[in-house]
Design a protein around this motif. Sequence first.
Motif, mmCIF file in Angstrom:
data_model
loop_
_atom_site.group_PDB
_atom_site.id
_atom_site.type_symbol
_atom_site.label_atom_id
_atom_site.label_comp_id
_atom_site.label_asym_id
_atom_site.label_seq_id
_atom_site.Cartn_x
_atom_site.Cartn_y
_atom_site.Cartn_z
ATOM 1 N N GLN A 1 -9.170 4.672 14.710
ATOM 2 C CA GLN A 1 -8.398 3.640 14.015
ATOM 3 C C GLN A 1 -7.297 3.068 14.901
ATOM 4 O O GLN A 1 -7.044 1.855 14.891
ATOM 5 N N TYR B 1 2.914 0.152 3.868
ATOM 6 C CA TYR B 1 3.052 -1.174 4.454
ATOM 7 C C TYR B 1 2.905 -2.226 3.369
ATOM 8 O O TYR B 1 2.416 -1.960 2.276
ATOM 9 N N SER C 1 -7.150 1.558 7.550
ATOM 10 C CA SER C 1 -6.934 1.072 8.908
ATOM 11 C C SER C 1 -5.672 0.224 9.018
ATOM 12 O O SER C 1 -5.154 0.007 10.110
ATOM 13 N N GLY C 2 -5.169 -0.284 7.896
ATOM 14 C CA GLY C 2 -3.917 -1.028 7.924
ATOM 15 C C GLY C 2 -2.763 -0.185 8.419
ATOM 16 O O GLY C 2 -1.864 -0.675 9.103
ATOM 17 N N PHE D 1 -2.400 -6.604 6.422
ATOM 18 C CA PHE D 1 -2.970 -5.277 6.596
ATOM 19 C C PHE D 1 -3.838 -4.874 5.410
ATOM 20 O O PHE D 1 -3.961 -3.696 5.098
ATOM 21 N N ASN D 2 -4.461 -5.839 4.768
ATOM 22 C CA ASN D 2 -5.299 -5.529 3.611
ATOM 23 C C ASN D 2 -6.659 -5.021 4.062
ATOM 24 O O ASN D 2 -7.687 -5.643 3.890
ATOM 25 N N GLN D 3 -6.648 -3.867 4.723
ATOM 26 C CA GLN D 3 -7.872 -3.316 5.288
ATOM 27 C C GLN D 3 -7.968 -1.814 5.019
ATOM 28 O O GLN D 3 -8.399 -1.032 5.871
ATOM 29 N N ALA E 1 -6.988 -0.790 16.444
ATOM 30 C CA ALA E 1 -5.767 -1.573 16.219
ATOM 31 C C ALA E 1 -5.034 -1.890 17.522
ATOM 32 O O ALA E 1 -3.891 -2.342 17.491
ATOM 33 N N THR F 1 0.838 -1.197 0.000
ATOM 34 C CA THR F 1 0.000 0.000 0.000
ATOM 35 C C THR F 1 0.869 1.242 0.000
ATOM 36 O O THR F 1 1.857 1.317 0.744
ATOM 37 N N GLU G 1 -3.393 0.663 -3.426
ATOM 38 C CA GLU G 1 -2.856 -0.662 -3.185
ATOM 39 C C GLU G 1 -2.364 -1.259 -4.493
ATOM 40 O O GLU G 1 -3.041 -1.165 -5.515
ATOM 41 N N GLN H 1 -2.706 -0.141 12.101
ATOM 42 C CA GLN H 1 -2.159 -1.378 12.649
ATOM 43 C C GLN H 1 -0.627 -1.352 12.645
ATOM 44 O O GLN H 1 0.013 -1.822 13.586
ATOM 45 N N VAL H 2 -0.052 -0.793 11.591
ATOM 46 C CA VAL H 2 1.408 -0.662 11.535
ATOM 47 C C VAL H 2 1.898 0.223 12.668
ATOM 48 O O VAL H 2 2.847 -0.110 13.381
#
Length: 395
Positions: free
Chosen positions: A286, A245, A255-256, A250-252, A290, A180, A215, A259-260
């Motif tokens: 977010q 990332y 919001s990925g 993290f395919n979201q 996470a 991404t 992406e 998470q990172v």
Amino acid sequence: MLSTGDEVLYGQIVDTNAAWLSDFLFEEGIAITSRHTVGDDLLTLVNTLQERSLCNDILIVNGGLGPTTDDLSAQAAAQANNESLVLHEEWLKALERYFLNRGRAMPATNIKQAMLPQSAMLIDNPIGTACGFKMQLNHCLLFFTPGVPSEFKEMVRNSILPEIKANYPITESKLCYRLTTMGRTESDLGQAIETTVEIPHYITVGYRAAMPIIELKLTGPQSKKSEMDNIWLKIKSIVADNLLYEGIVFNQGESGLAQVVSKLLNQSKQSIVVIEQQSAGMVSYQLLEANAPVVKSEVVPFVMEEPIDYFSQILQNQRADIALGIVNFQEKNTEFTLIIATIKHVLQFKLKYIGRSQNSKIQQQILTAIALDGLRRYLLNLPIIGPNVWLELIT
């Protein structure tokens, strides 16, 4: 796949089942060739079932198995195969137990859910009242599934997938690499990759744009993994400065990125305070989703005259390690301030969004991504403001 229901056809609900199924089966080495949506119209359903059964080996039908008059999948299946609906005694008993265990009398309307096409074989639903079923139409194997996502996924995982694999052995799985990016346009990325990297016909590069992120996907056969790895290294070098990332974990969407950042904060054992204005709490939401160590989040409607003092004070009050701020947004000229503060120092960047005008939700997504990426870069000791065609650094 065939999704049914007026609410799906007219966009009143998002067809998350279709997206989930496509991704789930792809990871299992099975590619869906087409997806269709039909409303609650019996004749259209019958015609679509007959048409798709002449084109596909497998058809998964989702929805229309409830007890109400607009649930037409079983009736359409029977009519498409020139047969009658018959009472399935096994499922009727299961329905009666379902309601008995909950201390309720079964409504007469639920009997409809035990009426299946004559040639159908039942697929168990351990969660709800709508059983699934399978049947043959022409040379196509049809699976009928409930629309409730939890019931649908349970049925696909435990009943349908094993049968597909048993009937149609998969000769070769596919690989899909994902990353991404933010800050470059889709056309710019496409041109840079296509003019630099030679992509053979059996490997494809795909793009998915959801402002402000893009992406990139590289898809190909498992047997070509070594070649795909080499291509992927070249693609990553092209997008390196804009990479947020990598990987399917993290395919979201946006919001990925949260998470990172959450992972980096937890690894370094640093707590955070988040102060927002125009992003309206989206950054905090977010990060909390996470599982980031957020000790305080605040949405401030006012312009900060002395943001350094404000952030220093809130860090002391909350005993937090880092404060992240996206504040002082000016609607007229789309300028705003990004702040990353610790007890020792405060980094302040006055920025201007120079992309095309967006609605408020997308504007919030853009600001959120900029804030989270700035924090990610800080935690990785990278330049805080990365190259971004939609962003201008003022001071």
